[in-house]
Design an enzyme around this catalytic site. Sequence first.
Site, mmCIF file in Angstrom:
data_model
loop_
_atom_site.group_PDB
_atom_site.id
_atom_site.type_symbol
_atom_site.label_atom_id
_atom_site.label_comp_id
_atom_site.label_asym_id
_atom_site.label_seq_id
_atom_site.Cartn_x
_atom_site.Cartn_y
_atom_site.Cartn_z
ATOM 1 N N GLU A 70 0.449 -1.431 -4.335
ATOM 2 C CA GLU A 70 1.177 -0.806 -3.227
ATOM 3 C C GLU A 70 1.862 -1.846 -2.353
ATOM 4 O O GLU A 70 3.016 -1.674 -1.985
ATOM 5 C CB GLU A 70 0.197 0.034 -2.384
ATOM 6 N N ASP A 84 -5.230 -2.626 5.261
ATOM 7 C CA ASP A 84 -4.918 -1.715 4.153
ATOM 8 C C ASP A 84 -4.359 -2.447 2.943
ATOM 9 O O ASP A 84 -3.157 -2.409 2.707
ATOM 10 C CB ASP A 84 -3.927 -0.638 4.621
ATOM 11 N N GLU A 116 -5.603 9.777 8.799
ATOM 12 C CA GLU A 116 -4.199 10.001 8.462
ATOM 13 C C GLU A 116 -3.875 11.488 8.303
ATOM 14 O O GLU A 116 -3.198 11.898 7.368
ATOM 15 C CB GLU A 116 -3.828 9.223 7.184
#
Lengths: 708, 708
Positions: free
Chosen positions: A402, A374, A301
């Site tokens: 998240e 993820d 990333e």
Amino acid sequence: MPFRLLLLTLLMVAAAPLCRADDGYRLWLKYDLVADAGQRAQYRAAAQHIAFEGKDAVLQTAATELQRGLQGLLGQPVPVLAKAAAGSTKHGILLEIAPPTNVSGSAQTVLESYRIFSRGAQLVVAGGSGAGVIYGVFALLRQVQTGQPLAGLNVSSRPRIQYRLLNHWDNPNGTVERGYAGSSIWKWNELPQRLDPRYTDYARANASIGLNGVAINNVNASARYLTAEYLQKVKALAGVFRPYGIRVYLSVFWAAPKVIGGLKTADPLDPQVKQWWAAKSEEIYQAIPDFGGFLVKANSEGEPGPQDYGRTHADGANMLAAALGTHDGIVMWRAFVYKAGSGDRFKQAYEDFKLLDGQFAPRVLVQVKNGPIDFQAREPFHPLFGAMPKTPLVLEVQLTQEYLGMATHWVYLAPLFKECLDSDTQTKGPGSTVAKVVDGSLDQHRISGIAGVANIGTDRNWTGHPMAQANWYAFGRLAWDYTLTAKAIATEWTKMTLTREPQAVATIVEVMDKSRDIYVRYTTPLGLHHIMGQNIHYGPEPWLADAGRPDWTAVYYHKADSAGLGFDRTAKGSNALALYSPGVQKEWGDAKTTPLNYLLWFHHVGWRQPLPTGRTLWNELVTRYYTGADSVAWMQRRWATVQPKVDAALFADVAARLQIQQREAVWWRDACVLYFQTFSKQPIPKPFVPPTRTLAEVKTLVDLYQLK
Amino acid sequence: MPFRLLLLTLLMVAAAPLCRADDGYRLWLKYDLVADAGQRAQYRAAAQHIAFEGKDAVLQTAATELQRGLQGLLGQPVPVLAKAAAGSTKHGILLEIAPPTNVSGSAQTVLESYRIFSRGAQLVVAGGSGAGVIYGVFALLRQVQTGQPLAGLNVSSRPRIQYRLLNHWDNPNGTVERGYAGSSIWKWNELPQRLDPRYTDYARANASIGLNGVAINNVNASARYLTAEYLQKVKALAGVFRPYGIRVYLSVFWAAPKVIGGLKTADPLDPQVKQWWAAKSEEIYQAIPDFGGFLVKANSEGEPGPQDYGRTHADGANMLAAALGTHDGIVMWRAFVYKAGSGDRFKQAYEDFKLLDGQFAPRVLVQVKNGPIDFQAREPFHPLFGAMPKTPLVLEVQLTQEYLGMATHWVYLAPLFKECLDSDTQTKGPGSTVAKVVDGSLDQHRISGIAGVANIGTDRNWTGHPMAQANWYAFGRLAWDYTLTAKAIATEWTKMTLTREPQAVATIVEVMDKSRDIYVRYTTPLGLHHIMGQNIHYGPEPWLADAGRPDWTAVYYHKADSAGLGFDRTAKGSNALALYSPGVQKEWGDAKTTPLNYLLWFHHVGWRQPLPTGRTLWNELVTRYYTGADSVAWMQRRWATVQPKVDAALFADVAARLQIQQREAVWWRDACVLYFQTFSKQPIPKPFVPPTRTLAEVKTLVDLYQLK
């Protein structure tokens, strides 16, 4: 005396409204008076003093914590005495460091082990080290907090996993990446001069659940933590944590030798780079002799890494391990990597790391997320588990929610953690569970680790949603002993934190136990994944088709079309299934035998395809969205029943958050069924009532949460 | 009874370590028991009950707050009775709404006025409305908190400024622009279902110091606050604030009609745009009948605005004012504008706004920062004050210490606020103070306003630095009555918040009173400005020469060269001085008569130029940097003396922050004297010892705080 009592009483009355009894700050370490007088008398009789000898700092902390806990629980002072002064006739608690004999396992877990047993009038808490004693002390306190008897107590325990860490994704500017509970609890501009009292309470909480390490900064790391200036700050934190048996770890920025070292390169094979890291490591250990080691996100990333120089992850990790020199530290190298446009993201960490197995230095652990994408609400276990027998793997799970409703959805995560830990990789035959990979027993590793991405911030109650405290708690308890059941952990947490009334405990535990499945139902049933709002990961956005990269969209993952729904990862599709062992491939390779919970992870299934439930895919999908949303209403009803048994402010807080959750569950349901209906072209099956709003209306609602 | 008391006592002992007495959360509303028994007895005799009649919500809040306060202070319950039931013979406190007669001034300030006087056995708190009563109640409580007698009390008070607002630069994602005390206290994802109890305590604190409005979101505004979804959240907050006499205001995103309205333009003269804002305004008032109005940052620092369509700020503001329709709202239009590369930034707001004077609609106020640049530690008053007699001007000051040491420097801001308020614009002859411009008296305006950029966050003590609470407090008190002295406000705050011991009070007030001058000395003496670290505005960076725009550098402002130092703003330079009235020009136009505190704001002064102090510029500059840094050590010594008289945790907190401040003051000193020495080429004058480090070393230290 009566006057003094009167005065105290008046003071109390005066102070009462200003000092909320239960704002959540105390977590599960409430130490409120044991309500049952008979039980209290028994505890009092057994704990007339605390005795120990020696100067071990952790042992002393353990004695202080035990005193604090017992004074609160028993409502009377409990003196701490020197062992010699305590005598042997009066009933008391003796703390001692006494490494057990005849115990196999890593040296560290032996040191961290404890036993609680009676010796004459003394209840002995014996630890393999001061750390063992403190874990034993918290176990003893838990015994009292949950109303268990002390008489005849005979317990022996040691951790199954050696490195048990929280990972903080905290940034130097005080924000927390994916944090939903206020800002970072680390006040960098105040350190090292000022030590917020909260640091100590944080350490207490971690020690109480057996955690022994903290990576204090975001894996998207700033180089500044490695400067002399910041190392003094880190040293100050380490000094707070040390008496609780907790070591500090740092996430490192790969390009630090360039950014703060003035070098031209960060190539791990460059002699100057090696020298820089070795010197930096030495500098760290001079300041922090028990420094735990490095956590690294590299070539992921946008972060720099060894691949920038044509080197491998192993080259990078091994260089760092060498830099640790003779010090007792480790390198945790994250496997969370995926490149833009290079095929099914599901496969990329595997493809990058599998072939490196055997190339890592002894002190390197590769840190692998529980699933291949993820931290989705449900993922199959990561295919790297079992696939790297020569490399110790750290299991990384996420406590901060998240993708699980942030701080407004009540989702107890222990069932998610357990689902992964209990998954059978079958790589060494049946029973080759992820847990056995992680604890090192499957492949006889000397070291083992587990990491939880923290859900902690400056919110008064630490975690935003009061019930999210249970996820911090459960992570620690499972890191210590993953054989504990999610329900058992929920039960002890509830008794320590919320109420001891049996019916209320049962109700709360029941809701907790089902909460994660409910969340999956109203957001991503049947194996849907990664269809949440862009960037902020809030709310549904299954229609997301344009993003910086294809694998940041939703359509990449659900692949809805007129024929059906789901990502074909069989040999006819991306063939990600081939990464698993043959037994797993066999079960998951056939849509008929794939568990429904994973179905759309691996198969593109026709809308009218009948499922084992007797419904077509479309009808089952809609059924799950509707029953999922309805289940939040059930959670509300169940919560309403415990009102008389829990703190009023806490009750109101959770009740309000459940209202939000209910509303957002209906958003998810409406957004998803209306959107997928544009492909399935089928009606909402009875008895469910079609959404009263249009897809455009739901889209608008979600969009506004992404406005600047 | 004895048993019950015993139990209570035990409970207290048990609870004590878990409930910190003074974590700062209670601010200045501590309501701790009055220590002096004789004094307490007098208060008790005077306050045997609280009586009122009527259903006014603010009046009821006032009664509840008074009860809470008195119970704490007097250590005994004080019943709240209906007026009729209270009788007239027993001594008690009567709250009543009784608008005063024979009082001039705006209708609103009359409504907010209060009187406290005796009527027979009753101490009467009479307000022009419920709001007046609550201000009177807090004045009465302050009387008790600061140990003043109630007997013979005869007070009459009303606010000098009508709109007294906090401006929150809080973002929807929970961060706070320039916030140093944790994250935003607004929990947008929880609203409107969950109302954090903190909202109420926030409203209490504001009401206690006379604030009556809150702009809840950043002036760099998100459009989302204007959506129906968010208006429900704002409505919920307004509902919490209303019983405290506080109205909600919104910062608006100029392009909202495009972003959420679907229009093609945000041109203020476009009929559809007008219609959109009118409808939006109506929608807001349907939800929030007492909505206060709009705060606008337009065409500034990248924000859109009417100039994008060739319209003026007046066009924009007047359109919004018209959109408010018949509702009781206002528009506060910020004058903080400056374009890249268009001359001396000092002049730009003036040049944009001066010529618009007389063009603004009656309900528009133009909001002007105290100084012409941006909240520097010391600025001359903004030249717009006095220059727009036809327009009401809101004075905007900053409570959050963006340029004043964030949360680690103890800087009491009331002297800064007072310095601006007391500045004489001379635009209508001597005595034309900024205060009289702002309160509307100089130009007979019907409305007046003052705004403070909040320094509040989720940190337990609200403001990060415990002493920064005083800045919130002082802003409110000065907004109510700017004739109060900074020392008087510091004294009452200290007595309410920290200690009542006279010597300790005097010591703390002395330090507070000097703290801002000390900060100026070690950071920007003699009129230096804008030489702080880039972006984060932390620490010194006088060498900053490269930035996105010239006026974001430091060299743009200090203009150091081999000849001297300072920005020539006389006619030979940028001529910004011409913006002031002739009397001011005369004094500041000559370096000899310019106050030393403003010298380098207006003059480029030779290094060897003698100053009235008898020293050359260089020697005076160095002297101030050194004595400024030394003065922090003096603050430390003074603080050490109050240790026995203040809460231990608070003492330690402030002491630790003073250590940080001392260290950073030396950074500032070293950075600035070493950097400016490269131009002056002169030695550090005796008796000062030259820095032991090099300029490069200090630069490195500052740079690392700006690393990713």
